[in-house]
Design a protein around this motif. Structure first.
Motif, PDB file in Angstrom:
ATOM      1  N   HIS A   1      -8.807  -4.288   6.050  1.00 53.05           N
ATOM      2  CA  HIS A   1      -7.815  -4.332   4.971  1.00 53.05           C
ATOM      3  C   HIS A   1      -6.405  -4.690   5.452  1.00 53.05           C
ATOM      4  CE1 HIS A   1      -6.572  -2.818   0.844  1.00 53.05           C
ATOM      5  NE2 HIS A   1      -5.419  -3.000   1.455  1.00 53.05           N
TER       6      HIS A   1
ATOM      7  N   GLU B   1      -4.515  -8.194   4.404  1.00 55.67           N
ATOM      8  CA  GLU B   1      -3.318  -8.118   3.561  1.00 55.67           C
ATOM      9  C   GLU B   1      -2.099  -8.703   4.282  1.00 55.67           C
ATOM     10  OE1 GLU B   1      -2.494  -4.201   2.122  1.00 55.67           O
ATOM     11  OE2 GLU B   1      -0.640  -4.814   1.133  1.00 55.67           O
TER      12      GLU B   1
ATOM     13  N   HIS C   1      -6.413  -8.711  -4.038  1.00 61.42           N
ATOM     14  CA  HIS C   1      -5.307  -8.183  -3.222  1.00 61.42           C
ATOM     15  C   HIS C   1      -4.595  -9.321  -2.485  1.00 61.42           C
ATOM     16  CE1 HIS C   1      -2.939  -5.111  -1.580  1.00 61.42           C
ATOM     17  NE2 HIS C   1      -3.748  -4.581  -0.692  1.00 61.42           N
TER      18      HIS C   1
HETATM   19 MN   LIG Z   1      -3.297  -2.912   0.686  1.00 55.00          MN
END
Ligand SMILES: [Mn+2]
Length: 200
Positions: free
Chosen positions: A65, A69, A141
Motif C-alpha cells: 500500500h 500510494e 486510491h
Molecule cells: Mn493510503
C-alpha cells in the motif's frame, strides 16, 4: 520548453525516484518493486505516450500500500511540474477503453483544481487480490492520489467487467489515453492558456 520532471521522494515508508517526459513516445523503465503495479504503470506510460522511469522500493514486507500510494503521489507531482503553466494544451479529454469484457471510461480536465470521482467498480472488486499482492481497492486510491497531487479533475467509471485484472488494466489504460489527449499541445491555441480566467 521541455515538459519534463524528475522527483526524488524518500520517507520512512518508501523511496521513489521518478522521471517523466510528457512529449515522449511511451518509453518506460519501471521498477516499482510491486509486480502488478509495474504492469499497470508500464501501460500508463505506453498509452499516454509519456516517457516514464520509476525506481522505487518500500516497506512492501508489510504491505504494498505505502509504496503504491507514494508512487502515485510522485507521479501526480511530476505531472503537475512538467505541465508548468499549461499553456497550449487541449486541457479536456475523455477515453473509453475495453479489455475483453471490461470497459472503463476516464474523463480529465487539467484544471488546476484537484477532484476525483470514481464509480462502477463491481461489488467486491476492492477486495480482489491481483498478482497475490495488489488489491482492487488500490486502483481508485491511485487515481485519487494522482488527481489530488497533479491538480486535475478526474472522473473514472467502470462500465463493464468481471475479471479483476481486466478491470484494473482497462482503468489504467483509460487514464493513459485520456491524459495523452488532455496534455497534448493544441496547434490552434499555440502559446495560449485554455481558460477564460487566463490561468489554470
Ligand atoms: Mn493510503
Amino acid at each position: 520548453m521541455a515538459r519534463t520532471a524528475t522527483i526524488v521522494r524518500k520517507t520512512s515508508e518508501s523511496s521513489v525516484e521518478l522521471s517523466l517526459n510528457l512529449d515522449g513516445t511511451g518509453k518506460t523503465d519501471i521498477d516499482t518493486s510491486v509486480p502488478f503495479y509495474n504492469h499497470m504503470m508500464t501501460a500508463l506510460g505506453k498509452h499516454s505516450l509519456i516517457d516514464l522511469t520509476i525506481k522505487a522500493h518500500g516497506d512492501t514486507d508489510i504491505d504494498v500500500h505505502h509504496t503504491v500510494e507514494d508512487i502515485a503521489i510522485v507521479f501526480g507531482e511530476a505531472l503537475k511540474q512538467a505541465l508548468g503553466d499549461k499553456r497550449g494544451i487541449r486541457r479536456f479529454a475523455d477515453a473509453t477503453v475495453p479489455l475483453d469484457e471490461a470497459l472503463a471510461k476516464v474523463v480529465v480536465d487539467i484544471s488546476g483544481r484537484p477532484y476525483c470521482v470514481c464509480s462502477g467498480e463491481p461489488a467486491g472488486y476492492e477486495y480482489c487480490m491481483m498478482g497475490g499482492h495488489f488489491t482492487g481497492s488500490l486502483v481508485r486510491h491511485v487515481m485519487e492520489s494522482i488527481a489530488l497531487h497533479a491538480g486535475i479533475c478526474l472522473h473514472m467509471q467502470v462500465l463493464a467487467g468481471r475479471d479483476p485484472h481486466h478491470i484494473a488494466e482497462a482503468e489504467f489504460k483509460a487514464l493513459a489515453r485520456a491524459l495523452r489527449f488532455a496534455i497534448e499541445p493544441d496547434p490552434r491555441i499555440e502559446g495560449l492558456i485554455p481558460s477564460t480566467k487566463g490561468s489554470l
